[in-house]
Design a protein around this motif. Structure first.
Motif, PDB file in Angstrom:
ATOM      1  N   LEU A 207       0.821  -1.207   0.000  1.00  0.00           N
ATOM      2  CA  LEU A 207       0.000   0.000   0.000  1.00  0.00           C
ATOM      3  C   LEU A 207       0.858   1.260   0.000  1.00  0.00           C
ATOM      4  O   LEU A 207       1.843   1.366   0.734  1.00  0.00           O
ATOM      5  N   GLU A 208       0.438   2.207  -0.845  1.00  0.00           N
ATOM      6  CA  GLU A 208       1.082   3.508  -0.899  1.00  0.00           C
ATOM      7  C   GLU A 208       0.109   4.636  -0.570  1.00  0.00           C
ATOM      8  O   GLU A 208       0.525   5.686  -0.083  1.00  0.00           O
ATOM      9  N   GLU A 209      -1.178   4.407  -0.864  1.00  0.00           N
ATOM     10  CA  GLU A 209      -2.152   5.486  -0.683  1.00  0.00           C
ATOM     11  C   GLU A 209      -3.527   4.906  -0.369  1.00  0.00           C
ATOM     12  O   GLU A 209      -3.981   3.960  -1.021  1.00  0.00           O
TER      13      GLU A 209
ATOM     14  N   GLY B 191     -13.081   9.757  13.687  1.00  0.00           N
ATOM     15  CA  GLY B 191     -11.681  10.146  13.636  1.00  0.00           C
ATOM     16  C   GLY B 191     -10.825   9.303  14.568  1.00  0.00           C
ATOM     17  O   GLY B 191      -9.708   8.898  14.203  1.00  0.00           O
ATOM     18  N   LYS B 192     -11.324   9.001  15.768  1.00  0.00           N
ATOM     19  CA  LYS B 192     -10.563   8.201  16.730  1.00  0.00           C
ATOM     20  C   LYS B 192     -10.368   6.772  16.227  1.00  0.00           C
ATOM     21  O   LYS B 192      -9.294   6.183  16.373  1.00  0.00           O
ATOM     22  N   LYS B 193     -11.414   6.226  15.613  1.00  0.00           N
ATOM     23  CA  LYS B 193     -11.303   4.854  15.098  1.00  0.00           C
ATOM     24  C   LYS B 193     -10.309   4.782  13.944  1.00  0.00           C
ATOM     25  O   LYS B 193      -9.570   3.803  13.810  1.00  0.00           O
ATOM     26  N   ILE B 194     -10.305   5.813  13.131  1.00  0.00           N
ATOM     27  CA  ILE B 194      -9.362   5.837  12.013  1.00  0.00           C
ATOM     28  C   ILE B 194      -7.928   5.942  12.511  1.00  0.00           C
ATOM     29  O   ILE B 194      -7.016   5.286  11.990  1.00  0.00           O
ATOM     30  N   GLU B 195      -7.716   6.777  13.507  1.00  0.00           N
ATOM     31  CA  GLU B 195      -6.369   6.903  14.067  1.00  0.00           C
ATOM     32  C   GLU B 195      -5.895   5.579  14.642  1.00  0.00           C
ATOM     33  O   GLU B 195      -4.721   5.206  14.507  1.00  0.00           O
ATOM     34  N   ALA B 196      -6.801   4.845  15.283  1.00  0.00           N
ATOM     35  CA  ALA B 196      -6.434   3.538  15.825  1.00  0.00           C
ATOM     36  C   ALA B 196      -6.101   2.563  14.699  1.00  0.00           C
ATOM     37  O   ALA B 196      -5.175   1.751  14.816  1.00  0.00           O
ATOM     38  N   LEU B 197      -6.842   2.659  13.598  1.00  0.00           N
ATOM     39  CA  LEU B 197      -6.575   1.788  12.453  1.00  0.00           C
ATOM     40  C   LEU B 197      -5.201   2.070  11.861  1.00  0.00           C
ATOM     41  O   LEU B 197      -4.479   1.140  11.470  1.00  0.00           O
ATOM     42  N   ARG B 198      -4.814   3.318  11.820  1.00  0.00           N
ATOM     43  CA  ARG B 198      -3.546   3.700  11.209  1.00  0.00           C
ATOM     44  C   ARG B 198      -2.341   3.226  12.008  1.00  0.00           C
ATOM     45  O   ARG B 198      -1.219   3.220  11.502  1.00  0.00           O
ATOM     46  N   GLU B 199      -2.550   2.814  13.230  1.00  0.00           N
ATOM     47  CA  GLU B 199      -1.451   2.329  14.054  1.00  0.00           C
ATOM     48  C   GLU B 199      -1.157   0.856  13.811  1.00  0.00           C
ATOM     49  O   GLU B 199      -0.196   0.320  14.356  1.00  0.00           O
ATOM     50  N   ARG B 200      -2.005   0.221  12.962  1.00  0.00           N
ATOM     51  CA  ARG B 200      -1.829  -1.208  12.705  1.00  0.00           C
ATOM     52  C   ARG B 200      -1.389  -1.424  11.256  1.00  0.00           C
ATOM     53  O   ARG B 200      -1.737  -0.650  10.368  1.00  0.00           O
ATOM     54  N   PRO B 201      -0.609  -2.492  11.016  1.00  0.00           N
ATOM     55  CA  PRO B 201      -0.271  -2.813   9.634  1.00  0.00           C
ATOM     56  C   PRO B 201      -1.524  -3.290   8.895  1.00  0.00           C
ATOM     57  O   PRO B 201      -2.424  -3.859   9.523  1.00  0.00           O
ATOM     58  N   PRO B 202      -1.615  -3.044   7.602  1.00  0.00           N
ATOM     59  CA  PRO B 202      -0.594  -2.469   6.706  1.00  0.00           C
ATOM     60  C   PRO B 202      -0.663  -0.951   6.589  1.00  0.00           C
ATOM     61  O   PRO B 202      -0.078  -0.386   5.664  1.00  0.00           O
TER      62      PRO B 202
ATOM     63  N   PHE C 268       0.250   1.263   9.000  1.00  0.00           N
ATOM     64  CA  PHE C 268       1.261   1.942   9.794  1.00  0.00           C
ATOM     65  C   PHE C 268       2.332   2.526   8.873  1.00  0.00           C
ATOM     66  O   PHE C 268       2.867   1.855   7.998  1.00  0.00           O
ATOM     67  N   ASN C 269       2.645   3.812   9.083  1.00  0.00           N
ATOM     68  CA  ASN C 269       3.643   4.523   8.277  1.00  0.00           C
ATOM     69  C   ASN C 269       3.289   4.588   6.789  1.00  0.00           C
ATOM     70  O   ASN C 269       4.177   4.669   5.933  1.00  0.00           O
TER      71      ASN C 269
END
Length: 355
Positions: free
Chosen positions: A316-318, A332-343, A345-346
């Motif tokens: 994933l790139e985008e 917004g909070k749920k999305i932030e939590a999702l972004r902390e998990r692969p794939p 993350f970063n």
């Protein structure tokens, strides 16, 4: 000095003269074509790479390109046929293809055909001879075109055997499409197995679902290895046909764009109970871009999270996800939590458009 520049540099310079990504600076290209032979050839290739024809200019096009001394056919890569500019709202009879056939057969490098506002419904069966000169094109776009029914659409597409890129934008069919054809053999008929990119955007649910049934129902269970898939419009719904296309594409799929649209009080993302199953992306493990556009109601938020949680691609790139109407603070909070998990993350680009 100009004659010593390699062709790639000349192309980059001329490409930079575009006022935007879609238009050419015709005056500049015409001027630089006088510099010398290399600049002349490249500028002509850019000037005549895409030729647009309207009914009132068709005969002039035929006269110009039919001449045995004509050199312009060598440069044409894409042919666009469309009606007059606004306020014209009519369709063009498909007989225009008969007019152009003798000349288009002389375009050796034609690879893209874009047909806007063509009325196919007046001719059944389709005149195969009028489309024979286009059989080598690899990209076909039908915009706001009218057909009799799904069978006629299958007949038209079957005449383009090497298509790699197929686009339908706001097709209309004059036959009642409330029910799918009972003949199962119609599904998949004429669908080119060379297809790699598919776009379908439309306003009517019945037409969209019928076309999806047709293109996903390839005969003998052969899957289409799509690399790019875009579906949208007010007629888009997540269905079993969408799931079949996704599963058939498998690891080949690199980019997925879903853009359902509708009225401001009923965003197009719906069916939260079944959407995670129908939009299961676990088999698409080489996805680079996921773009879920438009807007959704808060009731769909959990379903969207389920869909994203099934993503397995480490390439994933985008990622883009829909806005929520009305805005939901928990989203917004749920999305932030999702972004902390692969794939995720970063991830270089993660667009969460909150209203």
């Amino acid at each position: 000095m100009a004659s010593e520049l390699p062709p790639e540099i000349i192309e980059a310079i001329l490409d930079a003269t575009k006022p935007d990504s879609l238009n050419l600076d015709v005056g500049t290209l015409a001027s630089v074509s006088l510099i010398n032979i290399p600049w002349h050839i490249i500028s002509r290739r850019m000037l005549f790479g895409t030729v647009t024809i309207r009914p009132e200019t068709a005969l002039r096009f035929v006269d110009l390109f039919a001449s045995p001394k004509a050199t312009l056919p060598e440069f044409v890569r894409a042919l666009v046929i469309q009606r007059k500019q606004q306020p014209d709202t009519g369709h063009i009879d498909c007989e225009i293809l008969d007019q152009l056939a003798p000349v288009t057969a002389k375009l050796p490098h034609l690879c893209k055909l874009c047909l806007n506002n063509i009325d196919w419904s007046t001719r059944k069966p389709i005149a195969r001879e009028s489309l024979r000169p286009y059989q080598g094109v690899t990209a076909l776009e039908l915009h706001h075109s009218k057909l009799s029914d799904l069978a006629q659409l299958a007949d038209v597409i079957s005449l383009f055997p090497v298509l790699e890129d197929l686009t339908f934008i706001y097709l209309t069919m004059i036959t009642n499409m409330n029910a799918l054809p009972s003949d199962a053999a119609l599904h998949g008929r004429g669908v080119p197995m060379t297809l790699r990119r598919f776009t379908l955007v439309g306003p009517r649910v019945s037409v969209i679902e019928s076309v999806m049934e047709w293109i996903s129902g390839t005969p003998d269970g052969v899957d289409i290895p799509l690399e790019y898939l875009k579906l949208g419009g007010t007629g888009f719904r997540a269905t079993k046909s969408v799931r079949r296309l996704l599963q058939g594409a498998g690891s080949h799929l690199c980019e997925l764009v879903l853009h359902p649209t509708s009225g401001p009080f009923y965003p197009g993302w719906n069916n939260p109970d079944v959407a995670p199953t129908l939009l299961d992306l676990s088999a698409n493990d080489q996805l680079r871009i996921i773009s879920f556009e438009g807007a959704m109601q808060p009731i769909f938020c959990d379903a969207m999270l389920q869909i994203l949680s099934q993503v397995t691609s480490l390439s994933l790139e985008e990622v883009s996800i829909p806005s929520v109407l009305p805005a939901a603070s928990k989203w917004g909070k749920k999305i932030e939590a999702l972004r902390e998990r692969p794939p995720f993350f970063n991830l270089p680009t993660f667009n969460s458009n909150r209203v």
